[in-house]
Design a protein around this motif. Sequence first.
Motif, PDB file in Angstrom:
ATOM      1  N   UNK A  52     -13.323   4.000  15.257  1.00 42.26           N
ATOM      2  CA  UNK A  52     -12.382   3.331  14.109  1.00 42.26           C
ATOM      3  C   UNK A  52     -11.192   3.905  14.211  1.00 42.26           C
ATOM      4  N   UNK A  53      -9.930   3.239  14.012  1.00 44.66           N
ATOM      5  CA  UNK A  53      -8.679   4.011  13.849  1.00 44.66           C
ATOM      6  C   UNK A  53      -7.910   2.948  12.888  1.00 44.66           C
ATOM      7  N   UNK A  54      -6.901   3.527  12.073  1.00 46.80           N
ATOM      8  CA  UNK A  54      -6.579   5.007  12.161  1.00 46.80           C
ATOM      9  C   UNK A  54      -7.534   5.846  11.106  1.00 46.80           C
ATOM     10  N   UNK A  55      -7.235   6.882  10.937  1.00 48.91           N
ATOM     11  CA  UNK A  55      -8.204   7.790   9.796  1.00 48.91           C
ATOM     12  C   UNK A  55      -7.160   7.884   8.716  1.00 48.91           C
ATOM     13  N   UNK A  56      -7.810   7.600   7.500  1.00 50.33           N
ATOM     14  CA  UNK A  56      -7.041   7.836   6.292  1.00 50.33           C
ATOM     15  C   UNK A  56      -7.284   9.335   6.277  1.00 50.33           C
ATOM     16  N   UNK A  57      -8.473   9.828   6.640  1.00 52.18           N
ATOM     17  CA  UNK A  57      -8.581  11.299   6.367  1.00 52.18           C
ATOM     18  C   UNK A  57      -7.616  12.284   7.364  1.00 52.18           C
ATOM     19  N   UNK A  58      -6.856  11.672   8.015  1.00 55.09           N
ATOM     20  CA  UNK A  58      -6.024  12.460   8.924  1.00 55.09           C
ATOM     21  C   UNK A  58      -4.647  12.177   8.749  1.00 55.09           C
ATOM     22  N   UNK A  59      -3.804  12.713   7.818  1.00 59.26           N
ATOM     23  CA  UNK A  59      -2.481  12.194   7.411  1.00 59.26           C
ATOM     24  C   UNK A  59      -1.664  12.719   8.392  1.00 59.26           C
TER      25      UNK A  59
END
Length: 414
Positions: free
Chosen positions: A221-228
Motif C-alpha cells: 500500500x501507499x502512501x505511508x502515514x508513518x513515513x512523514x
Amino acid sequence: MKRAVVVGAGAREHAIAWGLARDGADVTVTPGNAGMAAAGLSCVTTSPVELEAELFVVGPETPLVAGLADILRSQGKAVFGPNADGAQLEGSKAYMKEFLAAANVATAAYGAFRDIDEALRFLDTMKPPYVIKTDGLAAGKGVLVTASLAEAQQDVRDKLSGEAFGVAGSTIVIEEGLIGTECSLLVLCDGERAEPLLPARDFKRVGDGDTGPNTGGMGAFAPLGSMTSEDIAVAMKTIVDPTVRELRRRGIEYRGVLYAGIMVTAEGPKLLEYNVRFGDPETEVIVPLISCDFFELLFEVATGSLRTTPTFLPAHAVTVVVAAPGYPVAPQTGSIIHGLGEDGQLATPRRNVTVFHAGTSRDEEGHFLTAGGRVLTVTAVAPSRLEARTMAYEAANTITFPGRVLRNDVAEKE
Ligand code: AMP
Ligand code: GLY
C-alpha cells in the motif's frame, strides 16, 4: 512520438506499461504476458535490441545485472534502468555493503563470508535477530531472519554448502538485525538528481501476521502515514544523497530507480538493501497514484535531464497479490482462473480497480490459466487506505481458482 518499450513479464511491468499507455504512449512489451496482451498492450517476443522507441524501460533486475541496459545504450537508445556497474548494488549484497560503508550510508553492521567456520564464529558474536543473506540474486527468497541461533547456524551451513541456491550461495552476508518499521522508498535518479516517489509498504512473508517464508511480495500500500515528509527528507539526506555521490565518485552513471528498502529504527532510517529497479508489488500501488506525465518522467530520467518533481493524486492505493498454491516453495500452475473478462480485467468491472497480471497464460478456448507463483495482483485507489483495502479485497475475492493463496491482512494496519 511517445513510443516506449517495456522489458519484462510481471505485474510490475504490467503496471509500468499501463501507466505509460495511460499517459498517451504507444507501448510495446517484450515479452509481456497474457493479461497485458488481453488489455490491448502490444506484446512481442522480439529482443529489445531489435526494437525502436524513444524510451526503453527495463523492469527486472536480472537483465540489468547481465548488462542489457549497457547494450541498449551502446545502440544510442534512451534507457530507464542502470548499466551493469550500477546494477551491482542489487546483484551482490557483499558489493552493496562495501559500497554503503564507503559512502557512509546509515545501514546494518555486517560480515561477508565464503568459509563456514569463519561465518559461524562471526555469528556467535551477533545478537538476535540473526540475519543471513545469500550474496547473489535470489528473487527476495535468499534471506533468513530468525531469533534462533541454531536455525541461523543451520542456514549458514545450507547456504555455504552451495546446495540451497547453487552459485548464488557461494558467499553469504551476516547482518546486524535491525528493529523498526519497514518501508520501501523508490527514488528516481537521472545520474545526478534524485526525486523520491511515494513511500510504500510491501508484505514479504507469505502468511498473515508476517509468518511463513519470504516471497517476492504478497501485497502493498501507499502512501505511508508513518513515513512523514520529514522522514523522507532524512532518508534522502542520510541514505540516498550519499549513495548518488558515491556512484558519481565511482564513475557510475545511474539512470533509473534506486529502490531503498528502509527500516525506520529508533535511531532514524537505516538502509536494509538497495534494489536497482521498481519494486514488485510496490509499483502496482505507486504508478496508479502518479498524477504527472509518467512517460515524460521516465524519459527525463533516461536522458539524464530530470526536471519534473513527481506529483501524486491525493489518494491511497492498496494491492493484493493472488498467488498459486504452494507459492513460494513449489507453486502449482495450470488451473483455470475464474472471474476475469476478455480484457483480463474483472469480469464485472469496478471503478478504480485494476488487475495487473503476472503469471497468467491462456488456453486455446481463451481461458486464463495460472502460469506462475504470483498469478496477478488487484489494485484499488480510494480516498482512504481502508476504503482502498476493502475495494481491493472485494475485487480480489471475485477472482478464483483451486488452492488460491492470498494474505488477508494487507494494509490492515498502518
Ligand atoms: P532483503 O532481501 O535484503 O530485503 O531482505 C528481505 C527482508 O528481510 C527484508 O525486507 C526485511 O524484512 C528482512 N531483513 C533484511 N535485512 C534485515 C536486517 N538487517 N534486520 C532486520 N530485518 C532484515
Ligand atoms: N517488493 C520487493 C521487491 O520488489 O523486491
